[in-house]
Design an enzyme around this catalytic site. Sequence first.
Site, PDB file in Angstrom:
ATOM      1  CB  CYS A   1      -0.914  -0.010   1.218  1.00  0.00           C
ATOM      2  SG  CYS A   1      -1.827  -1.549   1.474  1.00  0.00           S
TER       3      CYS A   1
ATOM      4  CB  ALA B   1      -0.037   5.932  -3.076  1.00  0.00           C
TER       5      ALA B   1
ATOM      6  CE  LYS C   1       4.892   4.050   7.089  1.00  0.00           C
ATOM      7  NZ  LYS C   1       3.921   5.146   6.956  1.00  0.00           N
TER       8      LYS C   1
ATOM      9  CG  ASP D   1      -1.996   2.863  -3.181  1.00  0.00           C
ATOM     10  OD1 ASP D   1      -1.211   3.019  -2.220  1.00  0.00           O
ATOM     11  OD2 ASP D   1      -3.216   3.084  -3.093  1.00  0.00           O
TER      12      ASP D   1
ATOM     13  CG  ASP E   1       1.845   2.310   5.877  1.00  0.00           C
ATOM     14  OD1 ASP E   1       1.630   2.236   7.103  1.00  0.00           O
ATOM     15  OD2 ASP E   1       1.877   3.389   5.257  1.00  0.00           O
TER      16      ASP E   1
ATOM     17  CB  CYS F   1      -0.883   6.495  10.845  1.00  0.00           C
ATOM     18  SG  CYS F   1      -2.165   6.711   9.609  1.00  0.00           S
TER      19      CYS F   1
END
Length: 438
Positions: free
Chosen positions: A265, A267, A271, A289, A338, A391
Amino acid sequence: MFICPGSAGILLAASGGALDPPMSKPSSRGLAFLALQKWRTRNEFADTILGQLLRSSDLAAPDRAFTTELFYGILRNLSLLDFWIGSLRSQALDEDARDLLRLGFYQLFLLETPEHAAVYETVELAGERTRSLVNAVLRNALRRKEELLANADKQDLSVRRSHPRFLIDRWTQSFGAENTAALCEWNNRSAPIYARVNRLKTTVEEFLSKHSDAEQLPQNETFARLTSIPSDALAAGSCYIQDPSTAAACELLDPRPGENVLDACAAPGGKTGYLAELMKNQGVILACDRDEGRIRTLQDNLERLGVQIARFARLAWSGNESPPDVATIAPFDRILVDAPCSNTGVMRRRVDLRWRLTLKDFSRMRGEQLAILRATIPFLKTGGVLVYSTCSIEPEENEKVVNAITREFPSLKFVEQVSLLPFRDGFDGAYSAKLIRE
């Protein structure tokens, strides 16, 4: 459709009541008011709305900054502003009049803008039918300012810090009352600017020498805090704007030069760019993505950063796809997932996120996260490393996802995790877990 906190639950058109036809060149306050109207009536995030309006305006830099402060500051303090409005006006308000009063109260009570400018310029934005009402309420607020401020201090945390009650309840259960109060206060601060120095294009020393306002972080020497966006360095690919918390997942993955890496993932690419730097631009990174627009953004960013080892594939990891691009490179030495998440660790950067989230979002995101992991795990080689990151600061998106996936895939062994909490660690919230396939 989204309804603002404190509203009567109905979105009313302007209909000449609160705002005359838009000016061709609105002031800072006028543009902030227009942004509030669009945010209230559209299913778009605040940063998207503000970006569109600022790009189409010819405001000078200080005026653009004032517009941003007004718009974001009001969204951060909606419940508090509505408490003050409700203390002075119990009758129904149309939504444009409410937005104007929010604009006025924010200037008078929180920004402490000179009273004459705050009242006069705000009232000037009102239409004929509501001008006298807005003027009267704001002037009454000035007379009762000390009383209103004192009453606000006695209110529940959800009002004082303008967070939905359901978020405060869940955070109190997870972190305790004191930490929840600190988290809400953190979310209401303006986010500082951090840049990761891109060592594919420059050195940390060279970057610091060219940017006198850059303060190197002792926790991670490749990151610096700045007072303004370094536009030239961004255009040259010498740095990338990202919070230091984003480095944790990459460093936990620890990719080596020459390896095959899947960034599931990827975009917009912050990272991915750091992974390429850690790999010294040697090996292969397959960056995926879910849609073409995000892939284009990803390609543009990585090209600017000087990443030469990335290949790209559009994949949503829904489980219904046959990913030939992945199969031709697999198995992978390392995989970074992510995952899409609720973003509760980055609320100070996503200022209106708190008003968009619902309880259902947490279970929905957990389903998406597990689906992506199930789709990517088969491409991990024996002995390979998978890092799952978000996050979010919510247990059901973090530890509980890892627990569920290791039960479902017994060959995956949990190694370690990194959990960052804003009120404890001083950066955005983030979570990363390292798994090895035995």
